[in-house]
Scaffold this motif. Structure first.
Motif, short mmCIF file in Angstrom:
data_model
loop_
_atom_site.label_atom_id
_atom_site.label_comp_id
_atom_site.label_asym_id
_atom_site.label_seq_id
_atom_site.Cartn_x
_atom_site.Cartn_y
_atom_site.Cartn_z
N UNK A 1 0.85 -1.20 -0.13
CA UNK A 1 -0.29 0.02 0.02
C UNK A 1 0.50 1.12 0.08
N UNK A 2 2.03 1.02 -0.57
CA UNK A 2 3.25 2.25 -0.53
C UNK A 2 3.03 3.53 1.26
N UNK A 3 3.06 2.67 2.21
CA UNK A 3 3.02 3.12 3.44
C UNK A 3 4.58 3.41 3.77
N UNK A 4 5.44 2.51 3.62
CA UNK A 4 6.55 2.43 4.32
C UNK A 4 6.84 3.70 4.27
N UNK A 5 6.89 4.11 2.97
CA UNK A 5 7.94 6.28 3.63
C UNK A 5 7.27 6.73 4.86
N UNK A 6 6.12 6.26 4.64
CA UNK A 6 4.92 7.89 5.92
C UNK A 6 5.44 6.97 6.43
N UNK A 7 4.42 5.71 6.98
CA UNK A 7 4.31 5.09 8.25
C UNK A 7 5.13 3.52 8.53
N UNK A 8 6.64 3.99 8.60
CA UNK A 8 7.23 2.47 8.72
C UNK A 8 6.86 1.48 9.98
N UNK A 9 7.30 0.61 9.62
CA UNK A 9 6.74 -0.55 9.91
C UNK A 9 4.96 -0.50 10.27
N UNK A 10 4.56 0.41 9.87
CA UNK A 10 2.72 -0.17 10.23
C UNK A 10 2.09 -1.39 9.77
N UNK A 11 1.46 -1.58 10.28
CA UNK A 11 0.31 -2.58 10.01
C UNK A 11 -1.04 -2.35 9.95
#
Length: 274
Positions: free
Chosen positions: A4-14
């Motif tokens: 979902x391309x969230x790693x950059x904005x929310x690292x390690x998100x679940x």
């Protein structure tokens, strides 16, 4: 989260996906049930989320019955000659003031069409003004809303689309009531979820027979119940646990399995309280 391309904005998100109830009753109803006070209410409660599919849940005691009915896109502006979503310029409310018919538009802009809440109001007003019969017959070829904000017309086909949509919703509710073994007088509360449910006039929804004919004070909009439920699930692991348990203990009613569904649907085409 990478997908979902969230790693950059929310690292390690679940990512947590709220459990659905069936193929046709999704996690939005699960979330709405948890956020609206539906379960905690001690009475018989009906939750209705109206869209292209009318998804609903009925609680009696500790048992919850759900179903989904194909309402069609009429209340979202689809298949309506001048239909539109609730955007700037959409007729959102219509009223009868003595012999005069008035209407408002979203943001007070020039009328560009009519959205679902305006349609329900318009149908109820037309019946009250003697322009439309309960069977759906209209005097003339169309009904015209005309005012400083512009002109919007509602034709015979539009009225038929509203009849089909509201009959599908009401028929689904009737099946749930039958399955739960309750009648209209036994319903303590009706909760209307979603953007559409938040803006419709409950009195007019009752007047055209979209909902069981309970006293209007028993009908309440609960806004974006699904969105609130999602927020609660993010903030509280207990909500997620309840969601998992809840979805496994709800009885799904398959309307296509009811031999009498078409008969119930036809019985609810009339534009009258019931």
């Amino acid at each position: 989260s990478r997908e979902l391309d969230l790693e950059e904005s929310i690292p390690n998100s679940k990512i947590y996906i709220m459990p659905g109830i069936s193929a046709y009753v999704g996690s939005d109803i699960t979330a709405g049930i948890l956020s609206s006070g539906f379960v905690e209410d001690s009475g018989n409660v009906l939750l209705v989320d109206i869209g292209t599919n009318g998804e609903m849940a009925l609680k009696k005691g500790d048992r919850i019955f759900t179903c989904s009915t194909a309402a069609g896109p009429a209340f979202e502006g689809g298949n309506i000659s001048q239909g539109t979503i609730a955007r700037s310029g959409a007729v959102d409310h219509v009223w009868l003031n003595g012999k005069d018919i008035g209407f408002s538009t979203v943001n007070g802009s020039k009328a560009s069409g009519i959205c679902g809440s305006g349609l329900i109001d318009a149908i109820a007003v037309m019946i009250g003004a003697g322009i439309l019969t309960e069977s759906g017959r209209i005097k003339g070829e169309y009904f015209e809303l005309e005012g400083p904000a512009g002109i919007v017309r509602i034709n015979k086909r539009d009225i038929r689309e509203v009849q089909l949509a509201k009959a599908a919703i009401r028929a689904g509710v009737s099946v749930l009531m039958d399955r739960a073994g309750i009648e209209t007088r036994d319903i303590d509360r009706i909760l209307l979820a979603g953007a559409f449910g938040n803006y419709i006039d409950p009195e007019n929804a009752l007047r055209i027979g979209m909902l069981p004919n309970v006293p209007v004070e028993r009908v309440s909009p609960v806004g974006n119940a699904a969105g609130l439920g999602a927020v609660l699930a993010v903030l509280d692991s207990g909500i997620r646990e309840r969601a998992e348990n809840l979805s496994n203990n709800i009885y799904y009613v398959e309307l296509s399995g009811r031999k009498d569904f078409n008969e119930i649907f036809v019985d609810n085409l009339a534009l009258r309280e019931g």
